[in-house]
Motif scaffolding. Structure first.
Motif, PDB file in Angstrom:
ATOM      1  N   GLU A 181      -7.226  34.072  26.096  1.00 23.66           N
ATOM      2  CA  GLU A 181      -7.709  35.468  27.349  1.00 23.66           C
ATOM      3  C   GLU A 181      -9.239  35.556  27.199  1.00 23.66           C
ATOM      4  O   GLU A 181      -9.736  36.318  26.434  1.00 23.66           O
ATOM      5  CB  GLU A 181      -6.757  36.708  26.945  1.00 23.66           C
ATOM      6  CG  GLU A 181      -5.172  36.274  27.097  1.00 23.66           C
ATOM      7  CD  GLU A 181      -4.597  35.616  26.256  1.00 23.66           C
ATOM      8  OE1 GLU A 181      -3.449  34.993  26.331  1.00 23.66           O
ATOM      9  OE2 GLU A 181      -5.552  34.155  25.124  1.00 23.66           O
ATOM     10  N   ALA A 182      -9.504  36.170  28.557  1.00 21.04           N
ATOM     11  CA  ALA A 182     -11.083  36.701  28.839  1.00 21.04           C
ATOM     12  C   ALA A 182     -11.095  37.711  29.950  1.00 21.04           C
ATOM     13  O   ALA A 182     -10.912  36.790  31.014  1.00 21.04           O
ATOM     14  CB  ALA A 182     -11.995  35.956  28.496  1.00 21.04           C
ATOM     15  N   ALA A 183     -11.985  38.123  29.716  1.00 23.06           N
ATOM     16  CA  ALA A 183     -12.459  38.843  31.410  1.00 23.06           C
ATOM     17  C   ALA A 183     -13.720  40.390  31.490  1.00 23.06           C
ATOM     18  O   ALA A 183     -12.828  40.554  29.959  1.00 23.06           O
ATOM     19  CB  ALA A 183     -11.004  40.035  32.079  1.00 23.06           C
ATOM     20  N   ILE A 184     -13.812  40.339  32.589  1.00 22.61           N
ATOM     21  CA  ILE A 184     -15.267  41.459  32.435  1.00 22.61           C
ATOM     22  C   ILE A 184     -15.237  41.983  33.733  1.00 22.61           C
ATOM     23  O   ILE A 184     -14.528  41.568  34.639  1.00 22.61           O
ATOM     24  CB  ILE A 184     -16.253  40.805  32.344  1.00 22.61           C
ATOM     25  CG1 ILE A 184     -17.533  42.065  32.306  1.00 22.61           C
ATOM     26  CG2 ILE A 184     -16.684  39.475  33.869  1.00 22.61           C
ATOM     27  CD1 ILE A 184     -18.538  41.181  32.565  1.00 22.61           C
ATOM     28  N   ALA A 185     -14.706  43.630  33.314  1.00 21.01           N
ATOM     29  CA  ALA A 185     -14.828  44.238  34.394  1.00 21.01           C
ATOM     30  C   ALA A 185     -15.395  45.808  34.219  1.00 21.01           C
ATOM     31  O   ALA A 185     -16.610  45.256  34.190  1.00 21.01           O
ATOM     32  CB  ALA A 185     -13.823  45.768  34.103  1.00 21.01           C
ATOM     33  N   VAL A 186     -15.941  45.825  35.718  1.00 18.59           N
ATOM     34  CA  VAL A 186     -17.222  47.207  35.934  1.00 18.59           C
ATOM     35  C   VAL A 186     -16.812  47.432  36.997  1.00 18.59           C
ATOM     36  O   VAL A 186     -16.071  47.158  38.520  1.00 18.59           O
ATOM     37  CB  VAL A 186     -18.429  45.401  37.134  1.00 18.59           C
ATOM     38  CG1 VAL A 186     -19.113  46.484  37.599  1.00 18.59           C
ATOM     39  CG2 VAL A 186     -18.384  44.298  36.008  1.00 18.59           C
ATOM     40  N   PRO A 187     -17.283  49.042  37.184  1.00 19.46           N
ATOM     41  CA  PRO A 187     -16.531  49.902  38.322  1.00 19.46           C
ATOM     42  C   PRO A 187     -17.528  49.333  39.294  1.00 19.46           C
ATOM     43  O   PRO A 187     -18.993  49.025  39.662  1.00 19.46           O
ATOM     44  CB  PRO A 187     -17.054  50.947  37.440  1.00 19.46           C
ATOM     45  CG  PRO A 187     -17.186  50.841  35.906  1.00 19.46           C
ATOM     46  CD  PRO A 187     -17.367  48.992  35.867  1.00 19.46           C
ATOM     47  N   ASP A 188     -16.708  50.234  40.862  1.00 22.33           N
ATOM     48  CA  ASP A 188     -17.021  49.271  42.047  1.00 22.33           C
ATOM     49  C   ASP A 188     -18.450  50.215  42.274  1.00 22.33           C
ATOM     50  O   ASP A 188     -18.845  50.911  43.559  1.00 22.33           O
ATOM     51  CB  ASP A 188     -16.323  48.738  42.558  1.00 22.33           C
ATOM     52  CG  ASP A 188     -15.418  49.725  42.949  1.00 22.33           C
ATOM     53  OD1 ASP A 188     -15.765  51.160  42.485  1.00 22.33           O
ATOM     54  OD2 ASP A 188     -14.955  49.987  44.076  1.00 22.33           O
ATOM     55  N   GLY A 189     -17.924  51.751  41.735  1.00 26.75           N
ATOM     56  CA  GLY A 189     -18.871  52.659  42.097  1.00 26.75           C
ATOM     57  C   GLY A 189     -18.407  53.918  43.684  1.00 26.75           C
ATOM     58  O   GLY A 189     -19.141  54.642  43.142  1.00 26.75           O
ATOM     59  N   ALA A 190     -16.872  53.675  43.753  1.00 34.48           N
ATOM     60  CA  ALA A 190     -16.133  54.583  44.195  1.00 34.48           C
ATOM     61  C   ALA A 190     -14.841  54.469  44.153  1.00 34.48           C
ATOM     62  O   ALA A 190     -14.111  55.149  44.544  1.00 34.48           O
ATOM     63  CB  ALA A 190     -16.048  53.390  46.020  1.00 34.48           C
ATOM     64  N   GLY A 191     -14.866  54.745  42.922  1.00 32.96           N
ATOM     65  CA  GLY A 191     -14.197  55.057  41.798  1.00 32.96           C
ATOM     66  C   GLY A 191     -12.595  53.666  41.753  1.00 32.96           C
ATOM     67  O   GLY A 191     -11.802  53.502  41.198  1.00 32.96           O
TER      68      GLY A 191
END
Length: 749
Positions: A181-191
């Motif tokens: 299992e693998a993932a990468i999450a990034v905030p989009d700057g708008a919540g």
């Protein structure tokens, strides 16, 4: 060389995967990213007394530590029922349940912080026996029964002249995909948050993630990361909510990758089952009645135990004509790790049982194992145990006759290395056996579940050449959709060999494609692509016909041109006024929920398959060598014969693993051997070359008549291998996998 439907075209990502250039989800990175890790409960059942995160926050490099109180939205998630906590807040119900998560500058720091968390637990009684759980105290506020399915047809009490009875156990199998299992999450700057993840269903993930984050679904954008195998184990969420929470908490990208040990703890497994059967027939071997009681171990949380129980029950009578049936199936909650989807989805376990019953019955009435199957096999127009009429192609007798005609392997060569025990074996104590498994698997989602898929297709000019662009949310997990979609587009749009087909990344910016499971994507997503292509072709042909003043009805797309009598326009010219595109949604025919007696048109269609296994068994050592495997499968239409062969080989290998070696060791709810050094997967040395024959009888309403092929090989191969071992030894082998001690110290049949 043709690259359309029916050709054995190569995978567009095949070379990159073979050379190591392909980026799987675990290979992804973002500038300045942090690493995430999860703290897990060390017990199968315990009450959380206290949780002190301060020691973790003091570890160098730690940026954020979160637990249940940091979940802003729904505290639970789940595919079929949202009963699985994001983090333990009160009671942990299985070994490895998440308690907290950490984001740090390095993976080592994140893991050190998890180890530093101070947790106090009060141990609770552990219940891992399904019979005990069925009648015992509730392990969850929702109770211990996920679902009961009762199927009754005819008069279940009717008995034939000959009766056979058997009890069977199927152990817990793991999907054992190579890419954890693998993932990468990034905030989009708008919540909101953007997530790249290895998954089987982008939109199902999005809905659950958004609910837990307290966001609207549109605020969560998911793009498929490269998937290193799935087999059902990525239908449920694992790290998705944790990595998104950490990204939002830290304000930057966070990556999470499970270790192999954590992977065994962090995803669902195939349901262990206990099955008891009583089967009766007349003296000629024609089936009269079938009775079965089935207990599925659903583990601690619902996952897909409800639908798997339905599948197991509706498949439990086998692909046979039986006038009187009673199937009673229970999906039960225990303190074992959650069970869920795995290739075959309930059909694998019941096949092992009903095929063992057929062999017992053949022996009792004095018939050849293939002959008793031939006499009772379903055909188009017959009625299943659920009362549903088999309306689609059901060429079972053709499968049986084809496998019977396949050549048997030569006798033992005399080389000691070919013996199952190698040089330690005594050739005089080695026996050869032959066994058969005839099985079937439903295609697509069942019991009234809405099962659509959406696709967009555009035809445009790019860099002076024609390009078809395709966008779907279909998750490519190794099943070959990336190949099939190009073949469908080339065939439907009449593209020339120099024209390009570009498949965009699967993401949630287009409508859902549903899960890559249930052998459904070729049918539903392939159907959506076909519909969109038809609409694009209609637009383009109309444009050319209007310009030329000819009837559109006479125009065709062929070999990169729009052609009609006296007309031949290159696609480049036809697209001079701009691109054309269309988005379409495909739905197969409707199914229905089962009624109180388990009657109803629950399934869309079925795929049928037979395996013949030839094995050598060392009676003293309990070792087994698979000498030959032969299979014949009903595929409707092979859109890519090479891809079909790969699916049959892989599915059969996974079934052989269940028959011989693959069982996740669970002791008192603990996963005791979560590594590939103890969980043994068959490799190339363990398997012979698979002999394959395909039966092509096009399926009505399916794109080009194709049936999904990925699951059926796993359904019947374990039954065939176990039957061959029974034939070799004369032992009443009733447990899958068959262990050495079962063979060396088993009871006579």
């Amino acid at each position: 060389m043709t690259r359309g439907v029916g050709a054995s075209t190569l995978r567009p990502d095949g070379l990159a995967k073979a050379t190591g250039a392909f980026l799987f989800a675990g290979d992804l990175s973002e500038a300045g990213m942090l690493w995430g890790a999860v703290l897990r409960c060390p017990s199968p059942h315990a009450r959380l007394v206290s949780l002190d995160l301060a020691p973790a926050r003091a570890v160098a490099g730690v940026v954020s530590v979160i637990s249940a109180e940091d979940v802003p939205g729904l505290a639970t998630y789940g595919l079929d029922h949202a009963d699985q906590p994001v983090f333990v807040s009160d009671v942990a119900r299985h070994h490895g349940e998440p308690v907290a998560a950490v984001a740090a500058t390095t993976l080592a720091a994140a893991r050190a912080a998890c180890a530093a968390v101070h947790v106090e637990w009060e141990q609770l009684p552990v219940v891992v026996d399904t019979e005990q759980a069925l009648t015992g105290p509730a392990l969850h506020p929702d109770g211990n029964l996920f679902r009961r399915v009762l199927i009754e047809k005819g008069d279940p009490g009717t008995e034939g002249e000959v009766a056979v009875e058997g009890s069977y156990v199927v152990g817990t199998q793991d999907q054992a995909f190579l890419g954890t299992e693998a993932a990468i999450a990034v905030p989009d700057g708008a919540g909101g948050v953007r997530l790249r993840v290895a998954t089987q269903d982008l939109h199902a993930d999005r809905g659950q993630i958004a609910a837990c984050l307290g966001l609207e679904p549109e605020q969560v954008t998911i793009t498929l990361g490269g998937v290193g195998g799935a087999f059902g184990g990525r239908e449920d969420m694992s790290l998705q909510v944790h990595v998104c929470l950490l990204a939002l908490a830290t304000g930057g990208p966070v990556k999470m990758v499970y270790s192999r040990e954590e992977s065994f703890l962090g995803h669902v497994h195939r349901h262990a089952m206990r099955l008891h059967y009583r089967t009766t027939a007349d003296r000629d071997g024609r089936l009269v009645s079938q009775q079965a009681r089935i207990l599925l171990d659903g583990g601690a949380y619902a996952s897909t135990t409800g639908p798997v129980t339905g599948n197991a029950a509706t498949m439990a009578a086998g692909p046979y004509v039986i006038p009187n049936v009673r199937i009673d199936a229970y999906g039960v909650r225990t303190n074992n790790p959650p069970s869920g989807a795995m290739r075959g989805f309930g059909a694998v376990q019941v096949c092992a049982a009903y095929e063992a019953q057929m062999d017992l019955l053949a022996h009792a009435v004095g018939l050849d194992p293939l002959e008793i199957r031939r006499r009772n096999a379903l055909a188009t127009g017959d009625t299943l145990a659920t009362g549903q009429v088999v309306h689609s192609a059901a060429p079972l007798r053709r499968l049986i006759d084809t496998v019977a005609a396949m050549p048997m392997p030569p006798p033992w060569s005399g080389a000691v290395e070919d013996l199952p025990g190698g040089p330690a074996a005594d050739p005089a104590r080695v026996r050869r056996g032959v066994g058969y498994g005839l099985g079937f698997k439903n295609l697509a989602f069942s019991e009234g579940f809405d099962d659509p898929s959406t696709a967009m297709v555009a035809l445009e000019v790019a860099d002076g050449s024609v390009r078809a662009v395709v966008h779907t949310a279909c998750a490519e997990v190794g099943q070959g959709f990336v190949t099939i979609v190009e073949q469908i587009v080339r065939t439907e749009l009449g593209l020339g060999p120099e024209d390009e087909v570009l498949l965009l990344d699967a993401d949630t910016l287009i409508g859902p494609a549903g899960s890559t499971s249930a052998s459904r994507q070729t049918w539903v997503s392939g159907g959506a692509v076909q519909l969109a292509c038809t609409a694009v072709a209609h637009q383009l042909v109309g444009r050319v016909a209007d310009a030329a003043g000819v009837p559109a009805a006479g125009c065709l797309l062929r070999a990169g041109r729009v052609v009609a009598e006296g007309l031949s326009v290159p696609l480049l010219d036809a697209l001079a006024d701009g691109p054309v595109h269309a988005e379409r949604t495909f739905r197969h025919r409707k199914t229905a929920a089962l009624d109180a007696r388990g009657q109803g048109d629950a399934h869309v269609a079925w795929s049928f398959v037979i395996h013949r296994a030839v094995v050598d068994v060392d009676l003293d050592l309990g070792t087994v060598r698979v000498v030959q495997l032969a299979t014949v499968q009903d595929v409707g239409k092979a859109l890519n014969p090479l891809s079909v062969l790969g699916q049959l080989e892989g599915g059969t290998a996974q079934g052989v693993g269940l028959a011989l070696t693959e069982e996740l060791a669970l002791e008192g709810g603990f996963v005791t051997q979560p590594t590939f050094s103890e969980y043994l997967i068959p490799n190339a040395v363990d398997l012979p070359t698979l002999m394959v024959a395909l039966v092509e009888e096009p399926e009505p309403d399916a794109p080009f008549g194709a049936k999904g092929v990925g699951e059926a090989p796993t359904v019947s191969s374990p039954a065939a291998v176990m039957a061959a071992m029974r034939d070799a030894t004369g032992l009443a082998l009733t447990h899958l996998p068959v262990r050495a001690e079962h063979l060396a110290a088993g009871s006579a049949l």
